[in-house]
Enzyme design. Structure first.
Site, PDB file in Angstrom:
ATOM      1  N   ARG A 127       0.666  -1.387  -0.217  1.00 43.60           N
ATOM      2  CA  ARG A 127      -0.090  -0.214  -0.040  1.00 43.60           C
ATOM      3  C   ARG A 127       1.182   0.986   0.046  1.00 43.60           C
ATOM      4  NH1 ARG A 127      -3.162  -2.485  -1.721  1.00 43.60           N
ATOM      5  NH2 ARG A 127      -3.751  -0.665  -1.826  1.00 43.60           N
ATOM      6  N   GLN A 132       0.756   2.809  -6.808  1.00 40.44           N
ATOM      7  CA  GLN A 132      -1.208   2.375  -7.124  1.00 40.44           C
ATOM      8  C   GLN A 132      -0.958   1.927  -8.539  1.00 40.44           C
ATOM      9  OE1 GLN A 132      -2.520   6.481  -6.433  1.00 40.44           O
ATOM     10  NE2 GLN A 132      -2.250   5.655  -4.112  1.00 40.44           N
ATOM     11  N   ASP A 135      -1.528  -2.008  -9.129  1.00 44.19           N
ATOM     12  CA  ASP A 135      -2.122  -2.458  -8.200  1.00 44.19           C
ATOM     13  C   ASP A 135      -3.408  -3.135  -8.315  1.00 44.19           C
ATOM     14  OD1 ASP A 135      -3.726  -3.241  -5.580  1.00 44.19           O
ATOM     15  OD2 ASP A 135      -3.510  -1.320  -5.316  1.00 44.19           O
ATOM     16  N   SER A 138      -7.040  -2.460  -7.024  1.00 37.47           N
ATOM     17  CA  SER A 138      -7.571  -1.287  -7.434  1.00 37.47           C
ATOM     18  C   SER A 138      -8.114  -1.630  -8.767  1.00 37.47           C
ATOM     19  CB  SER A 138      -6.886  -0.152  -7.374  1.00 37.47           C
ATOM     20  OG  SER A 138      -5.834   0.382  -5.766  1.00 37.47           O
ATOM     21  N   TYR A 235      -6.837  -1.043   5.096  1.00 41.82           N
ATOM     22  CA  TYR A 235      -7.878  -2.270   4.872  1.00 41.82           C
ATOM     23  C   TYR A 235      -8.659  -2.244   6.054  1.00 41.82           C
ATOM     24  CZ  TYR A 235      -5.473  -4.766   0.917  1.00 41.82           C
ATOM     25  OH  TYR A 235      -4.873  -4.914  -0.340  1.00 41.82           O
TER      26      TYR A 235
END
Length: 391
Positions: A127, A132, A135, A138, A235
Site C-alpha cells: 500500500r 498504485q 495494483d 484496485s 484495510y
C-alpha cells in the site's frame, strides 16, 4: 527475454493478462511476446490484433510456456489436482506474475517452489503511492463494483431512477452499500449515476467523506470503535462481536427499506464476515436484491451461493464469484497495464534484461516463491480487494 501469455483455463474466467497496447510497450522494452492461440477472444481481443502489436501466436499453452522466461497470467495456474496441470508446463527458473490467492493457497505455492518457479502474487502489492499503477486489486475491484450495480439492476424488477409520468410517479431505487473500499465506492458512484438513492456503511470513519463526496449518505455505527478500525495498510480490521451487533442494528433500519444491497466486506486470510443474516433477509421487502461480492470467501450473506442467483422469501441474492471477468474487455487491458508497470522499472535500458530488485518492496512483498522455496511473508497485504482503502 520472452514473455508468454497463456489462455486462462479456470471456469468463468474470461480475462487475459495482455493487451495489444501492452504488447507494443513490451516490444519497445526489448521483450518477445508469445500469446497462446485465442487467449484473448473472451476479452474481445483477436490473435490478429496481438500479431499486429508484435506478438507471436503459439498453438498451445505447452508451446507458449516452453519458450518463456516470464509468464503473465490473470489467475493462478491450475495444479494436477484440479485437472489440467499448468504448473507442470512451467520450466524451471520461470518468473510467474499473476493473482495467485497466495495467502489461502499453500498447496499451489509448494507446487511452484518444487518446480523452482519464482512466483509473484500481484494481489500482495504493498500500500504505497508509487505502487498504485501496479495494483491489480484496485483496477479489478473498481470494475467489480460497477458490475455489481449493473447485475443488481438487471435482477431488480423495478426502474432505477425516479420517473414522473402522467400516470403517476415511479420512486427511485434505494441502494445500500456495505464497505466503502474501491469496489464499494464505484458501486456508490454507479448507483448514483443511474438515479438511485444511495446509503453506505463502513467500519472506517475516513470513508465517510468519500461516500458523501459521491452523493451517498453514510451510516455511522460507533464513532469510538471506528477510530481503530483501519490497518496501517488501509484495510478494514475485523471488528468484535459487540460492534457487529451495533452495526447490524444500525443497518437493519435502512435495510428494510432497501431495494438493492451490495456487500463488499472481506477480511485478510479469513472467511468473509456475515453482514446480512438470514433473519435480516427475511425482513427485507419482496423483490429486493442482494449482490454479494464476498461470496468466494464464504459470503457476507449466508444464503449466497457461488455463481448462482438464489431466491429466499422473495429476495434475490446474486453470488457471482468473478465480477471483473464479467467486464473482461475492460478488465484485461487494465490488468495487463498493472503487470507492465510492475516489470518496466526493472528493465535495464542498455541490455534490455529484466533485473528485479528484491530490495524494492513492490518486488519483495509480492514474491511468494524463490529459488525452490516458499518465501511468502504472512504480514503482507491481503488477497481481497473490496475492503481496500478508496483510491
Amino acid at each position: 527475454m520472452k514473455i508468454a501469455i497463456p489462455k486462462e483455463r479456470r471456469a468463468l474466467e474470461y480475462r487475459v493478462a495482455a493487451s495489444p497496447e501492452v504488447v507494443k510497450k513490451l516490444k519497445g522494452l526489448g521483450f518477445d511476446v508469445i500469446v497462446e492461440k485465442d487467449a484473448g477472444l473472451a476479452s474481445s481481443i483477436t490473435d490478429k490484433e496481438f500479431v499486429e502489436a508484435g506478438a507471436t501466436i503459439a498453438p498451445t499453452a505447452k508451446d507458449a510456456l516452453a519458450q518463456a522466461d516470464i509468464v503473465w497470467k490473470v489467475r493462478a495456474p491450475m495444479t494436477a489436482k484440479e485437472g489440467t496441470d499448468e504448473v507442470a508446463l512451467l520450466k524451471e527458473g520461470t518468473l510467474l506474475m499473476a493473482s495467485l490467492g497466495a495467502m489461502t493457497n499453500p498447496e499451489l505455492l509448494e507446487a511452484l517452489a518444487k518446480r523452482k518457479v519464482d512466483a509473484f502474487a500481484m494481489e500482495l502489492m504493498p500500500r504505497i503511492s508509487r505502487a498504485q499503477s501496479m495494483d491489480v486489486l484496485s483496477s479489478q475491484s473498481n470494475l467489480a463494483g460497477y458490475r455489481a450495480v449493473i447485475d443488481g439492476a438487471a435482477v431488480f424488477n423495478r426502474a432505477f431512477p425516479m420517473m414522473m409520468t402522467a400516470a403517476g410517479t415511479v420512486p427511485p431505487a434505494r441502494i445500500l452499500v456495505f464497505g466503502a473500499g474501491v469496489a464499494g465506492l464505484q458501486a456508490i458512484a454507479t448507483a448514483k449515476r443511474l438515479g438511485g438513492v444511495v446509503m453506505a456503511t463502513d467500519v472506517r470513519p475516513a470513508t465517510k467523506e468519500q461516500v458523501e463526496s459521491l452523493g451517498g449518505k453514510f451510516i455511522t455505527v460507533d464513532d469510538e470503535a471506528m477510530k481503530n478500525a483501519e490497518t496501517s495498510g488501509g484495510y478494514a480490521k475485523e471488528m468484535g462481536e459487540e460492534f457487529r451487533k451495533k452495526q447490524a442494528a444500525a443497518v437493519l433500519k435502512e435495510l428494510v427499506r432497501t431495494d438493492i444491497a451490495i456487500t463488499t466486506a472481506l477480511i485478510p486470510g479469513r472467511p468473509a464476515p456475515v453482514l446480512i443474516t438470514q433473519e435480516m433477509v427475511e425482513q427485507m421487502k419482496p423483490g429486493s436484491v442482494i449482490v454479494d461480492l464476498a461470496v468466494e470467501a464464504g459470503g457476507n450473506c449466508p444464503l449466497s451461493k457461488p455463481d448462482q442467483i438464489v431466491e429466499h422469501k422473495g429476495v434475490k441474492i446474486v453470488g457471482y464469484t468473478n465480477m471483473a471477468a464479467r467486464v473482461a474487455a475492460d478488465a484485461s487491458p487494465l490488468f495487463a497495464k498493472n503487470l507492465f508497470n510492475f516489470v518496466a522499472p526493472h528493465v535495464d535500458k542498455e541490455t534490455k534484461a529484466l533485473k528485479l530488485n528484491f530490495e524494492d518492496e513492490t518486488v519483495a512483498q509480492t514474491c511468494v516463491t524463490k529459488g525452490g522455496k516458499v518465501v511468502l511473508k504472512t504480514a503482507a497485504a491481503p488477497a481481497s480487494a473490496p475492503e481496500k482503502k478508496g483510491a
